[in-house]
Design a protein around this motif. Sequence first.
Motif: not given
Length: 249
Positions: A45-47, A59-64, A92-93
């Motif tokens: 999760q990242l703000d 949101g939350r990371v789906t791809e990177f 930020i997370g």
Amino acid sequence: MGIFSFFSRDDKDDEKPLQETDQQSQQDPFQPETAPTEDVYEGMQLDVTTKEGEPLLSGRVTEFSSDTLTLGRLPGELSFKVTPAETAVSLIGYDKRLMPICLSGVVEESGRTILRLKNLKIEHLAEHRDNFRLPFTAPVSLYRLSDERLRNPEECTLVNISTGGCCVQSEYVHVEDEVLRIRVKLEDYAPLSFLGQVVRCVEHTPGQYRYGILFAQQTEQEITALNKTLYNLQMGIKKTHVRSESGHW
């Protein structure tokens, strides 16, 4: 030692109660200007905020990859706020070691269900500690400094919190530099008690005030424990905090 020797002042933002000490800043190792892909993981999760610290979405990371990142919606959340392409943002997370992580990037694609970023880079955490706060609604009780037995609580609401301070909303009037006692109840965790100084006062709506409160300087152990609590809250993990209500911060 006087009571105000515990505090420092920060005059940057109405809702930025945090200002870390030089000693804590020096403990942060130099970070290269490349994305720390080993610290990013799917589901993280990242703000997302503007460079000025204004919240945009979570949101939350789906791809990177090494320099790109895609966020999807959190479970139970509705649509994202659409952000113009080429907007510079901060992310930020917490990583898997329960440590704060700050990134920067540029919006490549923004829609109601997806946010894709490019030019991903790591940020120097020491420069962004005052932005690193968890938006969270919870009951808070404020007490005058003279109320050592906590007999006359002023009930108010938490807006956000970090290891260095918090923002609360209250109908009670306080003034800048005032020192208060704070008691926060975060879900299933034991209540947290802090000594804090009001560093910002803003009338949010008629009769409702928001206060940025800087906590008295904590030990590294206390900061680590609170970091873990905030991580668990962010990730939806519910545990009873090991600290007892009678403990000291």
